[in-house]
Design a protein around this motif. Structure first.
Motif, PDB file in Angstrom:
ATOM      1  N   GLN A   1       0.700  -1.204   0.081  1.00 18.06           N
ATOM      2  CA  GLN A   1       0.054  -0.135   0.226  1.00 18.06           C
ATOM      3  C   GLN A   1       0.861   1.173  -0.017  1.00 18.06           C
ATOM      4  OE1 GLN A   1      -2.886  -1.352   3.352  1.00 18.06           O
ATOM      5  NE2 GLN A   1      -3.968   0.074   2.674  1.00 18.06           N
ATOM      6  N   GLY A   2       0.383   2.353  -0.495  1.00 17.52           N
ATOM      7  CA  GLY A   2       1.139   3.679  -0.556  1.00 17.52           C
ATOM      8  C   GLY A   2       1.225   4.131  -2.047  1.00 17.52           C
ATOM      9  N   SER A   3       1.905   5.260  -2.116  1.00 16.85           N
ATOM     10  CA  SER A   3       2.141   6.093  -3.354  1.00 16.85           C
ATOM     11  C   SER A   3       3.443   5.308  -4.240  1.00 16.85           C
ATOM     12  CB  SER A   3       2.060   7.205  -3.171  1.00 16.85           C
ATOM     13  OG  SER A   3       2.990   7.830  -2.258  1.00 16.85           O
ATOM     14  N   ILE A   4       3.887   4.448  -3.664  1.00 23.19           N
ATOM     15  CA  ILE A   4       5.091   3.977  -4.452  1.00 23.19           C
ATOM     16  C   ILE A   4       5.096   2.630  -5.146  1.00 23.19           C
ATOM     17  CG2 ILE A   4       6.526   5.212  -2.559  1.00 23.19           C
ATOM     18  CD1 ILE A   4       7.118   2.216  -1.180  1.00 23.19           C
ATOM     19  N   ASP A   5       6.132   2.393  -5.884  1.00 18.99           N
ATOM     20  CA  ASP A   5       6.022   0.963  -6.361  1.00 18.99           C
ATOM     21  C   ASP A   5       6.795   0.033  -5.497  1.00 18.99           C
ATOM     22  OD1 ASP A   5       4.826   1.860  -8.689  1.00 18.99           O
ATOM     23  OD2 ASP A   5       6.438   2.521  -9.707  1.00 18.99           O
ATOM     24  N   PHE A   6       6.098  -1.246  -5.556  1.00 22.88           N
ATOM     25  CA  PHE A   6       6.677  -2.350  -4.712  1.00 22.88           C
ATOM     26  C   PHE A   6       7.137  -3.492  -5.585  1.00 22.88           C
ATOM     27  CE2 PHE A   6       3.991  -0.073  -1.730  1.00 22.88           C
ATOM     28  CZ  PHE A   6       4.659  -0.189  -0.483  1.00 22.88           C
ATOM     29  N   TYR A   7       8.342  -3.406  -5.834  1.00 25.11           N
ATOM     30  CA  TYR A   7       8.953  -4.682  -6.706  1.00 25.11           C
ATOM     31  C   TYR A   7       9.383  -5.712  -6.040  1.00 25.11           C
ATOM     32  CZ  TYR A   7       8.980  -1.311 -10.692  1.00 25.11           C
ATOM     33  OH  TYR A   7       8.607  -0.488 -11.743  1.00 25.11           O
ATOM     34  N   ALA A   8       8.636  -6.813  -6.086  1.00 24.32           N
ATOM     35  CA  ALA A   8       9.138  -8.046  -5.363  1.00 24.32           C
ATOM     36  C   ALA A   8      10.215  -8.834  -6.100  1.00 24.32           C
ATOM     37  CB  ALA A   8       8.060  -9.162  -5.305  1.00 24.32           C
ATOM     38  N   GLY A   9      10.557  -8.549  -7.244  1.00 24.23           N
ATOM     39  CA  GLY A   9      11.817  -8.923  -8.182  1.00 24.23           C
ATOM     40  C   GLY A   9      11.475 -10.082  -9.136  1.00 24.23           C
ATOM     41  N   VAL A  10      12.113 -10.223 -10.239  1.00 19.73           N
ATOM     42  CA  VAL A  10      11.612 -11.268 -11.316  1.00 19.73           C
ATOM     43  C   VAL A  10      11.917 -12.635 -10.782  1.00 19.73           C
ATOM     44  CG1 VAL A  10      13.660 -11.063 -12.145  1.00 19.73           C
ATOM     45  CG2 VAL A  10      12.224 -11.553 -13.587  1.00 19.73           C
ATOM     46  N   HIS A  11      12.815 -12.855  -9.760  1.00 24.73           N
ATOM     47  CA  HIS A  11      13.087 -14.213  -9.094  1.00 24.73           C
ATOM     48  C   HIS A  11      12.110 -14.711  -7.942  1.00 24.73           C
ATOM     49  CE1 HIS A  11      17.131 -12.717 -11.265  1.00 24.73           C
ATOM     50  NE2 HIS A  11      17.015 -14.065 -11.743  1.00 24.73           N
ATOM     51  N   SER A  12      11.381 -13.508  -7.725  1.00 19.94           N
ATOM     52  CA  SER A  12      10.432 -13.947  -6.445  1.00 19.94           C
ATOM     53  C   SER A  12       9.339 -14.898  -6.827  1.00 19.94           C
ATOM     54  CB  SER A  12       9.980 -12.724  -6.069  1.00 19.94           C
ATOM     55  OG  SER A  12      11.024 -12.025  -5.407  1.00 19.94           O
ATOM     56  N   THR A  13       8.576 -15.226  -5.856  1.00 20.05           N
ATOM     57  CA  THR A  13       7.363 -15.973  -5.985  1.00 20.05           C
ATOM     58  C   THR A  13       6.241 -15.708  -5.421  1.00 20.05           C
ATOM     59  OG1 THR A  13       8.786 -18.233  -6.049  1.00 20.05           O
ATOM     60  CG2 THR A  13       6.514 -18.689  -5.878  1.00 20.05           C
ATOM     61  N   ASP A  14       5.097 -15.503  -6.387  1.00 19.50           N
ATOM     62  CA  ASP A  14       4.011 -14.888  -5.915  1.00 19.50           C
ATOM     63  C   ASP A  14       3.121 -16.245  -5.392  1.00 19.50           C
ATOM     64  OD1 ASP A  14       1.533 -13.723  -5.403  1.00 19.50           O
ATOM     65  OD2 ASP A  14       1.052 -13.092  -7.210  1.00 19.50           O
ATOM     66  N   ILE A  15       3.050 -16.774  -4.284  1.00 24.72           N
ATOM     67  CA  ILE A  15       2.650 -18.060  -4.031  1.00 24.72           C
ATOM     68  C   ILE A  15       0.961 -18.052  -3.978  1.00 24.72           C
ATOM     69  CG2 ILE A  15       2.343 -19.672  -2.053  1.00 24.72           C
ATOM     70  CD1 ILE A  15       5.008 -18.738  -0.968  1.00 24.72           C
ATOM     71  N   GLY A  16       0.494 -18.676  -4.875  1.00 20.17           N
ATOM     72  CA  GLY A  16      -1.056 -18.774  -4.987  1.00 20.17           C
ATOM     73  C   GLY A  16      -1.643 -17.636  -5.552  1.00 20.17           C
TER      74      GLY A  16
END
Length: 89
Positions: free
Chosen positions: A19-34
């Motif tokens: 949340q917020g007015s910034i971009d949150f980059y988890a990264g290309v090698h990260s996993t969005d579980i489910g």
């Protein structure tokens, strides 16, 4: 947080809300579980420099054979009862 960018990588995430007015980059090698994370970008920003947690990667054995051995060494056999034992000096 009202300014900046969150940059990460190599994360396994579940049920996280960005949340917020910034971009949150988890990264290309990260996993969005489910597919359970909201507001996160599972890619890297254009200005992201992949240098690792300890800095730039270092090549130790370029073009050399490296053999990794994960076997556990066995303990030397104990002498049987009555066998002569050499003194420890």
């Amino acid at each position: 947080m009202d300014g900046g960018t969150i940059k990460a990588d190599f994360i396994q995430m579940r049920d996280q809300l960005a949340q917020g007015s910034i971009d949150f980059y988890a990264g290309v090698h990260s996993t969005d579980i489910g597919g359970s994370n909201t507001g996160w970008i599972f890619d890297s920003p254009e200005d992201y420099v992949e240098e690792g947690i300890l800095g730039d990667d270092v090549v130790l054995c370029k073009n050399a054979l490296v053999e990794l051995d994960a076997r556990v060494p066995t303990a030397p056999a104990r002498p049987s009862a009555g066998a002569p034992v050499a003194p420890i000096r």
